[in-house]
Every structure is written in C-alpha cells, then in structure tokens.
Design an enzyme around this catalytic site. Structure first.
Site, PDB file in Angstrom:
ATOM      1  N   ASN A  10       4.272  -1.609   4.420  1.00 16.51           N
ATOM      2  CA  ASN A  10       4.710  -0.918   3.208  1.00 16.51           C
ATOM      3  C   ASN A  10       4.536   0.575   3.457  1.00 16.51           C
ATOM      4  OD1 ASN A  10       5.181   0.154   0.715  1.00 16.51           O
ATOM      5  ND2 ASN A  10       3.439  -0.825  -0.304  1.00 16.51           N
ATOM      6  N   LYS A  12       5.462   2.953   1.641  1.00 13.99           N
ATOM      7  CA  LYS A  12       5.301   3.725   0.401  1.00 13.99           C
ATOM      8  C   LYS A  12       6.206   4.969   0.466  1.00 13.99           C
ATOM      9  CE  LYS A  12       0.755   1.678  -0.052  1.00 13.99           C
ATOM     10  NZ  LYS A  12      -0.600   1.767  -0.560  1.00 13.99           N
ATOM     11  N   HIS A  95       3.758  -3.925  -7.057  1.00 15.97           N
ATOM     12  CA  HIS A  95       2.665  -3.254  -6.345  1.00 15.97           C
ATOM     13  C   HIS A  95       1.783  -2.536  -7.356  1.00 15.97           C
ATOM     14  CE1 HIS A  95       0.487  -0.580  -3.719  1.00 15.97           C
ATOM     15  NE2 HIS A  95       0.811  -1.393  -2.736  1.00 15.97           N
ATOM     16  N   GLU A  97       0.575   0.265  -7.372  1.00 13.30           N
ATOM     17  CA  GLU A  97       0.999   1.652  -7.643  1.00 13.30           C
ATOM     18  C   GLU A  97       2.162   1.684  -8.628  1.00 13.30           C
ATOM     19  OE1 GLU A  97       1.348   2.617  -3.494  1.00 13.30           O
ATOM     20  OE2 GLU A  97      -0.833   2.454  -3.319  1.00 13.30           O
ATOM     21  N   GLU A 163      -3.773  -7.863  -3.250  1.00 15.69           N
ATOM     22  CA  GLU A 163      -4.211  -6.533  -2.854  1.00 15.69           C
ATOM     23  C   GLU A 163      -5.212  -6.014  -3.881  1.00 15.69           C
ATOM     24  OE1 GLU A 163      -1.085  -4.533  -0.162  1.00 15.69           O
ATOM     25  OE2 GLU A 163      -0.503  -4.128  -2.225  1.00 15.69           O
ATOM     26  N   GLY A 169      -6.113   1.886   0.465  1.00 13.21           N
ATOM     27  CA  GLY A 169      -6.268   3.267   0.904  1.00 13.21           C
ATOM     28  C   GLY A 169      -7.695   3.776   0.903  1.00 13.21           C
ATOM     29  N   SER A 208      -6.406  -1.672   3.095  1.00 11.54           N
ATOM     30  CA  SER A 208      -7.188  -1.123   4.208  1.00 11.54           C
ATOM     31  C   SER A 208      -7.214  -2.023   5.437  1.00 11.54           C
ATOM     32  CB  SER A 208      -8.621  -0.789   3.759  1.00 11.54           C
ATOM     33  OG  SER A 208      -8.607   0.284   2.830  1.00 11.54           O
TER      34      SER A 208
HETATM   35  P1  13P Z   1      -3.438   0.511   2.691  1.00  7.14           P
HETATM   36  O1  13P Z   1      -3.191  -0.411   3.863  1.00  7.14           O
HETATM   37  O2  13P Z   1      -3.087   1.940   2.990  1.00  7.14           O
HETATM   38  O3  13P Z   1      -4.794   0.330   2.127  1.00  7.14           O
HETATM   39  O4  13P Z   1      -2.382   0.087   1.558  1.00  7.14           O
HETATM   40  C1  13P Z   1      -2.265  -1.247   1.236  1.00  7.14           C
HETATM   41  C2  13P Z   1      -1.091  -1.428   0.372  1.00  7.14           C
HETATM   42  O5  13P Z   1      -1.063  -0.952  -0.761  1.00  7.14           O
HETATM   43  C3  13P Z   1       0.056  -2.161   0.933  1.00  7.14           C
HETATM   44  O6  13P Z   1       0.977  -2.471  -0.060  1.00  7.14           O
END
Ligand code: 13P
Length: 255
Positions: A10, A12, A95, A97, A163, A169, A208
């Site tokens: 992903n 983003k 997601h 976010e 997640e 992150g 992560s």
């Molecule tokens: P990270 O791997 O940067 O922690 O992000 C995970 C994520 O949100 C994947 O959709």
C-alpha cells in the site's frame, strides 16, 4: 483449504512517475517468489501505467479506495469500474486512514466492498482497533463490529486485512501470540457467517511489517499475507518481506 499468501504494497500517498523503477524491480523479483501472490497498490495517478508495466507479470495492481457508485457527480472520486478499466484487479477499502480522515463508517466501507464486487475487483477490507480501544480491552469487540458492518453478505470473495491502528507506521507490532489470537478470532467469525467458504478467505496482517519481522509475523496460523505500507516503497525490502513465505528470494540478503 490451502490459501495462497498475498503480500500487498500500500503505497498510500507516495510515488511519482520516477517510482516506476521500484515496480520494475518488484516485477523482476516476483519471478523468484512462486509461492506468494504480490500486489502493488500505487496512488491512482500511477495505476494505469503500473498496470501496463505489470501486464503478464506475477504482480497484480490494486487501487487504494473507490467510490460506491459506478459513475456520477462526485468530484475527485474514482469508481471501482474506473479502477478496473485502468487495470486494477483489487482495491483496498476501509483503510483506517480513510476511516479517520474521511469519516468512513462500516456501512460506507461495506458499500465500497460491494462496488468492488460489482466491478469484478477483489476488495481488501481493512479493520483494526485504535490504541485506546486496545487499552480498554475492546479489541475483539471492535474487530467483530467492523467485520459485521464492513463485509458484504453472500460470497466470501474478499480479503480481510487486520491492521491495528496503533501498529501502523509506529514501528510497534502486536506479539505473535496476539496476532494468532485475533486472526483466529477473525477466522471463526468468517466461518460462522460464510460457512466453509469463510475458510478460503485470506486474512492479511498489516502494521509496521518489515523485512526483519516478516517471518515472525507472517508465518502464524491464519495469517495469509501482509498489507505493507512504508516498507513496501523500496522493492528490495518488499521482496524480502514476501520472502518470508520461503521462496528463493529469502536467500538473497538485503544490501
Ligand atoms: P506501515 O507498514 O507503514 O505500518 O503501514 C501499514 C498500512 O497501513 C498498510 O495499509
């Protein structure tokens, strides 16, 4: 029912045309990873060119979000049909976010998952608790509510991505025991709702994941792959994560 692992990137809101080289490296590396499906979900601006570059390769291309409607007066939005038309075979929906910054509810996520199905895309439906919810001992309750509300009825034709929001992150991950526990719980919910078909749906872990922890996190029962954010932006690290599934790539060290 054997489930083939899926390791999805992903990206983003990261990636410019200049990032195409990373995709090309992933495509080349995928040849050594016969035991795992690879997917890259770039920003929408790169979707069509990435799909063209990946055509005929072992790397699938996915979107990061879609609108529930097929078309219409929704400025700035992109439909599942448009993603499909651009060459995507899957789309991430719900997601954390999107839930957080765009106020997406479970019901809205479910509509998006249904839109994906309508367009012939696999929906990767994201769920996961926040730090406060975890501290309050509410992880199972949140996961259950999100599963019940976000997943469409009918076929178990989606992928679930667990997640935990606090792991995204942050460099912090749940313990393998916690991952095993919650993935087992999700599997039980899927089989209760979809019967045997619920055993075939993949449950990804995200938050992560990196090359150093991939083997520990991704080889747990009912973990059928990963949704990788930051560590997926570099092809070498992404491929090393996918190498957790025991392909030849794992013999190649990260430089
Ligand atoms: P990270 O791997 O940067 O922690 O992000 C995970 C994520 O949100 C994947 O959709």
């Amino acid at each position: 029912m054997p489930r083939r692992p899926l390791v999805a990137a992903n990206w983003k809101m990261n990636g410019l045309k200049a990032s195409t080289g990373e995709l090309e490296k992933i495509i080349a590396g995928a040849e050594n990873l016969a035991d795992v499906e690879l997917m890259v979900c770039p920003p929408a601006t790169l979707l069509a060119s990435f799909a063209a570059a990946a055509r005929g390769s072992r790397v699938a291309i996915g979107g990061q979000d879609c609108h529930a409607q097929a078309s219409g007066a929704y400025t700035g939005d992109i439909s599942a049909e448009m993603l499909k038309d651009a060459g995507a075979t899957a789309v991430i929906v719900g997601h954390s976010e999107r839930r957080r910054y765009h106020g997406e509810t479970d019901a809205a996520v479910r509509e998006k998952a249904l839109a994906a199905r309508r367009a012939g895309l696999v929906a990767i439906v994201c769920i996961g608790e926040t730090h406060a919810e975890r501290d309050g001992g509410r992880t199972r309750e949140i996961v259950r509510t999100q599963l019940d509300g976000s997943l469409p009825d009918g076929a178990a034709d989606f992928v679930v991505a667990y997640e935990p929001v606090w792991a995204i992150g942050s460099g912090v991950t749940p313990t393998p025991d916690d991952v095993a526990d919650i993935h087992g719980f999700i599997r039980d919910r899927l089989t209760a709702r979809y019967g045997e078909a619920g055993r075939g749906a993949r449950i990804l872990y995200g938050g992560s994941v990196n090359a150093a922890n991939a083997k520990r996190l991704l080889t747990i029962e009912n973990v059928d792959g990963a949704l990788v954010g930051g560590a997926s932006l570099k092809a070498d690290e992404f491929l090393a994560i996918a190498g957790a599934y025991g392909a030849r790539w794992s013999a190649i060290s990260l430089s």
